[in-house]
Design a protein around this motif. Structure first.
Motif, PDB file in Angstrom:
ATOM      1  N   PRO A 219       0.813  -1.217   0.000  1.00 37.39           N
ATOM      2  CA  PRO A 219       0.000   0.000   0.000  1.00 37.39           C
ATOM      3  C   PRO A 219       0.848   1.270   0.000  1.00 37.39           C
ATOM      4  CG  PRO A 219       0.001  -1.027   2.173  1.00 37.39           C
ATOM      5  CD  PRO A 219       0.718  -1.971   1.258  1.00 37.39           C
ATOM      6  N   VAL A 220       0.189   2.384  -0.282  1.00 35.51           N
ATOM      7  CA  VAL A 220       0.824   3.701  -0.208  1.00 35.51           C
ATOM      8  C   VAL A 220       1.007   4.038   1.275  1.00 35.51           C
ATOM      9  CG1 VAL A 220       0.443   6.162  -0.620  1.00 35.51           C
ATOM     10  CG2 VAL A 220      -0.163   4.488  -2.380  1.00 35.51           C
ATOM     11  N   ALA A 342      -1.951   4.445  -8.718  1.00 37.24           N
ATOM     12  CA  ALA A 342      -2.758   4.865  -9.871  1.00 37.24           C
ATOM     13  C   ALA A 342      -4.218   4.541  -9.602  1.00 37.24           C
ATOM     14  CB  ALA A 342      -2.275   4.174 -11.144  1.00 37.24           C
TER      15      ALA A 342
ATOM     16  N   ILE B  11       3.285  -0.691  -7.944  1.00 38.63           N
ATOM     17  CA  ILE B  11       2.490   0.256  -7.143  1.00 38.63           C
ATOM     18  C   ILE B  11       1.036  -0.210  -7.117  1.00 38.63           C
ATOM     19  CG2 ILE B  11       3.960   2.238  -7.677  1.00 38.63           C
ATOM     20  CD1 ILE B  11       1.812   3.071  -9.784  1.00 38.63           C
ATOM     21  N   PRO B  12       0.288   0.166  -6.055  1.00 42.20           N
ATOM     22  CA  PRO B  12      -1.127  -0.208  -6.051  1.00 42.20           C
ATOM     23  C   PRO B  12      -1.908   0.532  -7.137  1.00 42.20           C
ATOM     24  CG  PRO B  12      -0.604   1.199  -4.164  1.00 42.20           C
ATOM     25  CD  PRO B  12       0.695   0.896  -4.844  1.00 42.20           C
ATOM     26  N   VAL B  13      -2.747  -0.202  -7.844  1.00 43.26           N
ATOM     27  CA  VAL B  13      -3.612   0.403  -8.856  1.00 43.26           C
ATOM     28  C   VAL B  13      -5.049   0.093  -8.447  1.00 43.26           C
ATOM     29  CG1 VAL B  13      -4.240   0.507 -11.291  1.00 43.26           C
ATOM     30  CG2 VAL B  13      -1.862   0.035 -10.638  1.00 43.26           C
ATOM     31  N   VAL B  14      -5.797   1.134  -8.131  1.00 47.90           N
ATOM     32  CA  VAL B  14      -7.193   0.946  -7.734  1.00 47.90           C
ATOM     33  C   VAL B  14      -8.051   1.045  -8.984  1.00 47.90           C
ATOM     34  CG1 VAL B  14      -9.074   1.770  -6.286  1.00 47.90           C
ATOM     35  CG2 VAL B  14      -6.701   2.041  -5.523  1.00 47.90           C
ATOM     36  N   ARG B  30      -7.282  -4.140  -6.083  1.00 48.28           N
ATOM     37  CA  ARG B  30      -8.044  -3.189  -5.261  1.00 48.28           C
ATOM     38  C   ARG B  30      -9.176  -2.647  -6.118  1.00 48.28           C
ATOM     39  NH1 ARG B  30      -2.714  -2.840  -3.369  1.00 48.28           N
ATOM     40  NH2 ARG B  30      -2.508  -2.583  -1.098  1.00 48.28           N
ATOM     41  N   LEU B  60     -12.194   9.216  -2.353  1.00 46.89           N
ATOM     42  CA  LEU B  60     -11.705   9.027  -0.986  1.00 46.89           C
ATOM     43  C   LEU B  60     -11.640   7.533  -0.655  1.00 46.89           C
ATOM     44  CD1 LEU B  60     -13.568  11.952   0.852  1.00 46.89           C
ATOM     45  CD2 LEU B  60     -11.120  11.805   0.272  1.00 46.89           C
ATOM     46  N   ALA B  62     -11.112   5.242  -2.938  1.00 41.58           N
ATOM     47  CA  ALA B  62      -9.965   4.741  -3.708  1.00 41.58           C
ATOM     48  C   ALA B  62      -8.662   5.006  -2.952  1.00 41.58           C
ATOM     49  CB  ALA B  62      -9.929   5.383  -5.095  1.00 41.58           C
ATOM     50  N   PHE B  63      -8.582   6.189  -2.310  1.00 38.83           N
ATOM     51  CA  PHE B  63      -7.379   6.495  -1.514  1.00 38.83           C
ATOM     52  C   PHE B  63      -7.242   5.515  -0.360  1.00 38.83           C
ATOM     53  CE2 PHE B  63      -7.802  11.279  -2.678  1.00 38.83           C
ATOM     54  CZ  PHE B  63      -7.274  11.011  -3.923  1.00 38.83           C
ATOM     55  N   MET B  66      -5.919   2.291  -1.635  1.00 34.98           N
ATOM     56  CA  MET B  66      -4.470   2.232  -1.931  1.00 34.98           C
ATOM     57  C   MET B  66      -3.626   2.306  -0.665  1.00 34.98           C
ATOM     58  SD  MET B  66      -3.777   5.925  -3.838  1.00 34.98           S
ATOM     59  CE  MET B  66      -4.966   5.712  -5.146  1.00 34.98           C
ATOM     60  N   GLU B  67      -4.230   2.762   0.426  1.00 33.40           N
ATOM     61  CA  GLU B  67      -3.495   2.820   1.702  1.00 33.40           C
ATOM     62  C   GLU B  67      -3.644   1.540   2.518  1.00 33.40           C
ATOM     63  OE1 GLU B  67      -5.370   6.683   3.046  1.00 33.40           O
ATOM     64  OE2 GLU B  67      -3.335   6.975   3.796  1.00 33.40           O
ATOM     65  N   THR B  68      -4.505   0.643   2.051  1.00 33.48           N
ATOM     66  CA  THR B  68      -4.807  -0.561   2.838  1.00 33.48           C
ATOM     67  C   THR B  68      -3.932  -1.733   2.415  1.00 33.48           C
ATOM     68  OG1 THR B  68      -7.103   0.183   2.982  1.00 33.48           O
ATOM     69  CG2 THR B  68      -6.664  -2.128   3.553  1.00 33.48           C
ATOM     70  N   GLU B  69      -3.342  -2.366   3.402  1.00 33.67           N
ATOM     71  CA  GLU B  69      -2.541  -3.576   3.143  1.00 33.67           C
ATOM     72  C   GLU B  69      -3.517  -4.727   2.865  1.00 33.67           C
ATOM     73  OE1 GLU B  69       1.138  -4.096   4.579  1.00 33.67           O
ATOM     74  OE2 GLU B  69       1.013  -5.704   3.093  1.00 33.67           O
ATOM     75  N   ILE B  70      -3.353  -5.393   1.740  1.00 36.24           N
ATOM     76  CA  ILE B  70      -4.233  -6.530   1.434  1.00 36.24           C
ATOM     77  C   ILE B  70      -3.393  -7.713   0.992  1.00 36.24           C
ATOM     78  CG2 ILE B  70      -6.262  -5.148   0.783  1.00 36.24           C
ATOM     79  CD1 ILE B  70      -5.471  -5.644  -2.166  1.00 36.24           C
TER      80      ILE B  70
END
Lengths: 347, 77
Positions: A219-220, A342, B11-14, B30, B60, B62-63, B66-70
């Motif tokens: 994650p970011v 992205a 990188i995470p792509v939502v 994601r 929000l 989506a953010f 991308m901040e969540t560990e999965i």
């Protein structure tokens, strides 16, 4: 009598094993190795006029030279059909058989047949370009493989129309032929569904492509300083579609500088996507590519920075291979630009 | 495309789109379900303010995605 040329490797030619894998191409105007059994199976239908032999190592490491030399030998023998292998589960032999069979079919315009175990990498590489008879994973299955090759070769040489791959005994080439079925599509679909519900076997009429899965990226960590890119397959492009991205079955993607843009409007962007009703997207492209609110959130400091380049294509009828290729190229660029995440929107 | 970008860039792509089963099939990790096929990130029928509010809420989310560990494919409802 129809003429057949047979391609085999150094091992089946009796020249040697791994130590002789660098054998350069050679032609023998006789039956060699499995050619003896193949000739018996082809009796009355065709005659093997010669054997092309090449080391698997040589073919794999000097592919262009090996391919050209073998093709010349095959052409000089004036065949009506080429048989290569069987390669069973030998990876390099499967590559060589598939490659020479596909090349011969394309260059000489004659049918070509090979045989491989279904997991041989040659199957994935060449099943669309030649006829591959499925066979066992080792030479224990030689007898059956030769019978299968000969049956298909006989049919191809006779000029008879081929039926479906599973009935003719080869791995399907991804070719679909139109014909009138006695039952409508709706009836057939319901029959399939009922079979599925009863737990019975059923055969789909349209196989789904197989997709890979990958482990999720980390994650970011720091959203407040993260650079985020916008990507879309919704067909949103600058007004006039300057790079002529196709309305469907796209073979390219576009990248556009949005660093000076705060909002996509009907005056600067439009959708060319041929797979959905574009009324809303053309009134306000933000409903497909959320630029306006991304800018607002950037100004509010919710995240660091919007990446100045926006990537876009049309995701309708687009081949999976192209979508994956676009993804790889865009991914490389985002990586080099130091982008942290992205958002990809699809319609 | 989502999967390959994630794979190539690391990188995470939502992905925001409407048909969740398709995103699961093609390998998006994601997933944020969108509003509708022709307008995944907007609600034009709600007027200008409502449309933007929809978009804001989705982004929000989506953010957050991308901040969540999965560890496997996850739908952020």
């Amino acid at each position: 009598m129809k003429r057949v040329v047979h391609y085999i490797n150094q091992f089946y030619a009796g020249i040697g094993g791994e130590d002789k894998a660098d054998q350069t191409p050679l032609f023998k105007a006789e039956l060699v190795g499995p050619g003896v059994g193949l000739a018996k199976e082809l009796e009355g239908k065709a005659e093997i006029v010669g054997t092309v032999i090449c080391g698997d190592g040589y073919y794999g490491e000097h592919t262009d030279e090996a391919r050209a030399a073998c093709l010349k030998m095959i052409q000089d023998a004036k065949p009506d059909l080429l048989v290569a292998g069987p390669a069973f589960n030998a990876g390099r032999y499967g590559f060589a058989c598939g490659d020479i069979a596909a090349t011969t079919a394309a260059e000489l315009g004659i049918p070509t047949v090979t045989a491989m175990y279904h997991e041989n990498p040659g199957v994935e590489l060449y099943s669309k370009k030649t006829y591959i008879v499925p066979c066992a994973d080792s030479a224990r299955g030689m007898g059956k493989a030769l019978k299968g090759i000969a049956a298909l070769a006989g049919k191809l040489l006779s000029g008879e129309k081929l039926g479906p791959a599973r009935l003719e005994g080869y791995i399907h080439r991804g070719i679909r032929k139109n014909f009138i079925h006695e039952k409508s599509g709706a009836e057939r679909a319901v029959e399939m569904l009922l079979k599925k519900l009863r737990g019975e076997e059923f055969r789909t009429e349209y196989e789904m492509p197989k997709f890979n899965k990958i482990p999720p990226a980390a994650p970011v960590k720091d959203l407040k300083h993260a650079t985020i890119a916008l990507v879309s397959s919704g067909g949103v492009v600058p007004l006039g579609n300057p790079d002529h991205i196709r309305v469907s079955s796209a073979e390219s993607f576009g990248k556009y500088d949005i660093s000076a843009l705060d909002d996509m409007t009907a005056q600067n962007y439009e959708s060319v996507h041929g797979g959905y009703d574009r009324v809303w997207a053309n009134e306000d492209p933000d409903v497909v590519v959320p630029l306006d609110v991304m800018r607002q959130l950037e100004k509010e400091g919710v995240y660091g920075k919007l990446h100045p380049i926006f990537y876009t294509t049309t995701g309708t009828g687009t081949a999976v291979a192209f979508a994956e290729k676009f993804g790889k190229e865009i991914g490389e660029e985002l990586k080099n630009a130091g982008v942290d995440a992205a958002i990809l929107t699809s319609t | 495309m989502t999967r390959e970008i994630e794979n190539a860039a690391g990188i995470p792509v939502v992905q925001i789109a409407t048909i969740v089963p398709i995103m699961l099939t093609v390998g998006a990790n994601r997933i944020v379900p969108g509003v509708a096929i022709p307008h995944p990130t907007g609600s034009p029928e709600l007027g200008k303010a409502g449309d933007k509010a929809t978009r804001r809420e989705l982004l929000l989310r989506a953010f957050k995605a991308m901040e969540t560990e999965i560890t496997y494919q996850t739908v952020f409802e």
